[in-house]
Design a protein around this motif. Structure first.
Motif, PDB file in Angstrom:
ATOM      1  N   LEU A   1       2.040 -14.894  -4.311  1.00  0.00           N
ATOM      2  CA  LEU A   1       2.594 -15.678  -3.207  1.00  0.00           C
ATOM      3  C   LEU A   1       2.432 -14.973  -1.865  1.00  0.00           C
ATOM      4  O   LEU A   1       2.349 -15.632  -0.827  1.00  0.00           O
ATOM      5  N   LEU A   2       2.417 -13.653  -1.877  1.00  0.00           N
ATOM      6  CA  LEU A   2       2.229 -12.856  -0.671  1.00  0.00           C
ATOM      7  C   LEU A   2       1.244 -11.740  -0.966  1.00  0.00           C
ATOM      8  O   LEU A   2       0.997 -11.401  -2.137  1.00  0.00           O
ATOM      9  N   ARG A   3       0.708 -11.145   0.106  1.00  0.00           N
ATOM     10  CA  ARG A   3      -0.239 -10.049  -0.055  1.00  0.00           C
ATOM     11  C   ARG A   3       0.150  -8.881   0.855  1.00  0.00           C
ATOM     12  O   ARG A   3      -0.546  -8.580   1.843  1.00  0.00           O
ATOM     13  N   PRO A   4       1.265  -8.237   0.562  1.00  0.00           N
ATOM     14  CA  PRO A   4       1.669  -7.091   1.404  1.00  0.00           C
ATOM     15  C   PRO A   4       0.687  -5.938   1.248  1.00  0.00           C
ATOM     16  O   PRO A   4       0.122  -5.735   0.175  1.00  0.00           O
ATOM     17  N   ASN A   5       0.487  -5.198   2.332  1.00  0.00           N
ATOM     18  CA  ASN A   5      -0.408  -4.038   2.265  1.00  0.00           C
ATOM     19  C   ASN A   5       0.215  -2.915   1.448  1.00  0.00           C
ATOM     20  O   ASN A   5      -0.426  -2.295   0.605  1.00  0.00           O
TER      21      ASN A   5
END
Length: 232
Positions: free
Chosen positions: A179-183
């Motif tokens: 759902l998200l792509r945090p670094n």
């Protein structure tokens, strides 16, 4: 008949060793020690609760004499638990933030996915800014937060950690769900929490006519930074 030898005197230069582990375990198992610790904790909690009541009325401007009267204790009893008023304010701030994090986690428990919970955490941290109620406590948190950071940097880092851990947990869950792509979930959570705190501290004193719009903009900014899709 020989004279009995006197016991050797301890060497003044010999290193002082800590009690063996069994001594600590024996103390932990002692009912009297446990009762003493329980009384100490209970009394310290009563002092912190009294401080919170005073803060709701007059912020951190109360005296230790006023505190001892509010808590129903002697002044020397206060100093047996807290070396200074600053140590007490640190405890109050820790309690306020920890209690708020527990409330937020419980309120978000039934939300459908990690992004919804993440959004709730970020917005809930600013929700109290929308009302006039609790203004004295908000200003206490803001004014004392940075002042105490200068005195107790390590302790204050621990005070703020529960919020960052909530955000990091949902960031990792959102990444695992695609759902998200945090670094970097840990670093991203730390940065987001500090951004939220900056907005909170600003509006603790500034006019709040546009707080609703700023709150939504803050979430939009964080969501995009976490690798979410910008709102259409």
């Amino acid at each position: 008949m020989s004279t009995p030898k006197r016991p050797a005197r301890p060497d003044a230069d010999a290193p002082i060793t800590s009690p063996p582990g069994w001594a600590d375990r024996a103390a932990d198992q002692s009912q009297s020690v446990r009762r003493s610790r329980a009384r100490t904790i209970e009394q310290a909690q009563a002092i912190v609760a009294a401080a919170q009541r005073l803060i709701e009325v007059k912020g951190s401007g109360f005296t230790t004499q006023e505190l001892s009267k509010e808590a129903g204790i002697a002044l020397q009893t206060f100093y047996r638990h807290f070396p200074s008023k600053d140590h007490l304010l640190l405890a109050v701030l820790e309690d306020v933030i920890a209690d708020r994090m527990v409330e937020m986690a419980a309120a978000a428990r039934d939300l459908p996915d990690p992004v919804a919970r993440l959004r709730f955490y970020i917005l809930a941290a600013l929700r109290s800014l929308r009302t006039e109620e609790g203004g004295t406590v908000r200003q206490f948190v803001t004014s004392e937060h940075w002042r105490l950071y200068q005195i107790f940097p390590e302790e204050m880092a621990q005070v703020n950690r529960p919020f960052a851990e909530l955000v990091e947990r949902e960031l990792r869950a959102a990444a695992e769900s695609g759902l998200l792509r945090p670094n970097d979930p840990a670093a991203d959570a730390w940065l987001a929490v500090n951004l939220v705190m900056s907005v909170y501290h600003h509006f603790a004193y500034a006019p709040r006519e546009n707080i609703e719009a700023v709150t939504e903009q803050l979430w939009s900014f964080c969501s995009t930074a976490f690798g979410g899709r910008p709102p259409e």
